[in-house]
Design a protein around this motif. Sequence first.
Motif, mmCIF file in Angstrom:
data_model
loop_
_atom_site.group_PDB
_atom_site.id
_atom_site.type_symbol
_atom_site.label_atom_id
_atom_site.label_comp_id
_atom_site.label_asym_id
_atom_site.label_seq_id
_atom_site.Cartn_x
_atom_site.Cartn_y
_atom_site.Cartn_z
ATOM 1 N N GLU A 1 6.287 -6.179 -1.931
ATOM 2 C CA GLU A 1 7.426 -5.314 -1.918
ATOM 3 C C GLU A 1 6.725 -3.934 -3.277
ATOM 4 O O GLU A 1 6.644 -4.747 -4.175
ATOM 5 C CB GLU A 1 8.411 -5.372 -2.491
ATOM 6 N N PHE A 2 6.439 -2.698 -3.403
ATOM 7 C CA PHE A 2 6.699 -1.837 -4.222
ATOM 8 C C PHE A 2 7.437 -0.656 -4.472
ATOM 9 O O PHE A 2 8.081 -0.846 -3.610
ATOM 10 C CB PHE A 2 5.012 -1.509 -3.827
ATOM 11 N N ALA B 1 -0.230 -0.117 -1.996
ATOM 12 C CA ALA B 1 1.234 -0.684 -1.219
ATOM 13 C C ALA B 1 0.281 -1.163 0.324
ATOM 14 O O ALA B 1 0.618 -2.157 0.350
ATOM 15 C CB ALA B 1 1.596 0.001 -0.810
ATOM 16 N N LEU C 1 7.196 0.367 0.232
ATOM 17 C CA LEU C 1 7.127 1.392 -1.067
ATOM 18 C C LEU C 1 7.866 1.782 -0.787
ATOM 19 O O LEU C 1 8.394 3.190 0.295
ATOM 20 C CB LEU C 1 4.875 1.779 -0.524
ATOM 21 N N ALA D 1 -0.792 4.551 -6.160
ATOM 22 C CA ALA D 1 0.100 3.837 -5.973
ATOM 23 C C ALA D 1 0.011 3.491 -4.552
ATOM 24 O O ALA D 1 0.570 2.020 -3.621
ATOM 25 C CB ALA D 1 1.986 4.491 -5.831
#
Lengths: 373, 356
Positions: free
Chosen positions: A139-140, A132, A166, A128
């Motif tokens: 946007e994560f 990002a 993130l 993840a």
Amino acid sequence: MNDRMKEILARYRDRDLASKLVKEIHRLAKDLPKVRIMHVCGTHEWTITHWGIRWLLPENVDVRAGPGCPVCVTPSSDIDDAVKLSLEGVKVLTYGDMSRARGSRMLSLEDARALGGELEVVYSFRDAVNIARKNLGKEFVFLGAGFETTAPLTAYEVLKGLPDNLSIISSYRYVPPAVGLISQAPDMRIDAFINPGHASTISGMKAYKEFFEEHRKPMVFAGFEPIDVLLAIYLILKQIKSGSPRMENEYRRSVTWEGNTRAQMFLSKVFDLRDGYWRGVSVVPGGSMEVKERFKEADARLRYGLREPSGDDFPRRARCADVIKGKIDPPECPFYMKECTPATPIGPTMVGAEGTCRIWAQHRVTRSVRADG
Amino acid sequence: MAEGGGAVEEKITMMHGGGGVFMNMLIRGHILPRFDAGGPEPEIPAEHMPDSAVIDGIAFTTDSYTVKPLFFPGGDIGRLSISGTVNDLTVVGAEPLAVSCGLIVEEGLPIRTLDRILESMAEAASEAGVRIATGDLKVVEKGKLDELIINTSGIGVRSSLLDANLESAGRSLESRWLTPLNIKPGDKIIVSGTIGDHAVAVMTAREEMGIRARVESDAAPLNGLMREALKVGGVVAAKDPTRGGLAALLNEWAEVSGVGIMVDEERVPVSEQVRSACDILGIDPMDLANEGKLVLAVAPHMAEEVLQSLRNHPLGKRAEIIGEATKEYEGVVVRTGIGGLRYLPMPAGDPVPRIC
């Protein structure tokens, strides 16, 4: 796999040793009343079901699956919030199973993606972070579900520093207080616990001490091979028979009293243990890991003004909550293997690889093994 | 709140191609009912989905092949496309005669690559003793297809060994072809060798999930091996465990025959490399695809002799009797390594990665 590993595996899957243990278990159980043992780990349920262990046990020894599936106990409000963010154009990153669990409006993240929402399945929090970093203009949000087994990896990355784009919805849950809570639940009547091998490798046996001392029910920390589980049941029956309940370690090749102190340090630096909602169970005092104030820019709850986690929100008449708690076996739910199957899961217990319904369904178990319902 | 069910429109997903429950639902719900008319009646009812149809004594089958990558340890899409179709004919009791070669090629595929695949098809055909007798070639625009799809159809005639083989079963049978309708309690289940090799070889070639097992695909035409078993006799049903693996095959047999099947897990041959890969990934080798294995149901008094005949053939060295048909249980039941019992379900589709 190296030879040493193979040797260990073979030893813990040995048929002769298994049949000796089964014989001993039958001998010990002969003049005992009904014994109800609970484990709280989906992997234990998998071992028990996959190796057909219940079939080998005496009728008065009942092994029940408690809340050991991270996907199952993730509050519906967390799923709803992730779905909402995903539909608003924030890309949600989460594990495969988590993306299939449905929230209060019967919508999962996968459903959200079909409706145009943004979702990417990842294998770890590090994935993840990398995603990002590669897309700084976007946007994560990471929906982090799991126990103290997976949370340290997230904590480690937070300590190293996350990219600004993130943040985390922390649905991480802490197992020991949940065992404490079930221990005292009068409607559950649990006599003993098989404690989780992976989670306890991190937390150490010490994390369970206060809960053991409060209720004094046998607790055996066990591994995940069939011999591990049979041995744990044997040790529990021995403790019951001798009237001296203890915390006992069957899984010495992994679990220690202190646990993994480095992982514990990461956890304590990044998360606060708070009273938190376990879907299907209730609020578990100290059972939820929330991102500390210090890292508030990494906390999606603050960044997006999300609600406090709450809510069972299971489909009407579905008995997911009773399955999660370990009160009933899956076949007692009216939807099990009818409307609700691994192909068409309604409740979270049919989604997660560690969900009791999913494991039973995978092995096509259609009959409850309990004698007294 | 709604009771179950989402409102999203149903679409074809990869699960529908997995050879399990979903594919079955699609075929039985959407395809078979629409084609249930016209022409002579097939000799094995279509509802049982035999690997080949038999029309007027001629076995007829078709299969399309799409594999990524095109080349993998132990084989390639070409070898696969001939073996698969030869095997589909073989397992109903036919001797394969000829196959077709339908190529659908993506623009830009190097002709050298195509040459290698065609060579491999020729080699597999010569091993099987069949002729590649007709064909078709289409090219589609770049990006509309992943490199290459091969379709092969095949025809065969009733094996000259089949009548004597069925006679040796020593009882009256539902069908004069090899079909699970013939299975009765007591029949032994034989698998011709280690399972899961093809699936793990392809996974290795994809370098997916960090699996680097030294395993070769078992892709091979099985008509020669089958002949050895038929010469001995007593074989009442046969099939090759491709997509969905042994689990799907045995469940299909249990369903069609209405007889339970008990499998002794310890006797199912699995190579060490495949076992390790499965342990790491948390998957069951019995769910994995094979492209060069036979599963036979054999009348009990002939089973040992059939087993020996398989073991004497290079493709059947690790054959084992893995279980038997039984009326004690419904569906497929596995006796586990520690003596417990569990059901072996029809695989639903591809396993979802685990999170804890």
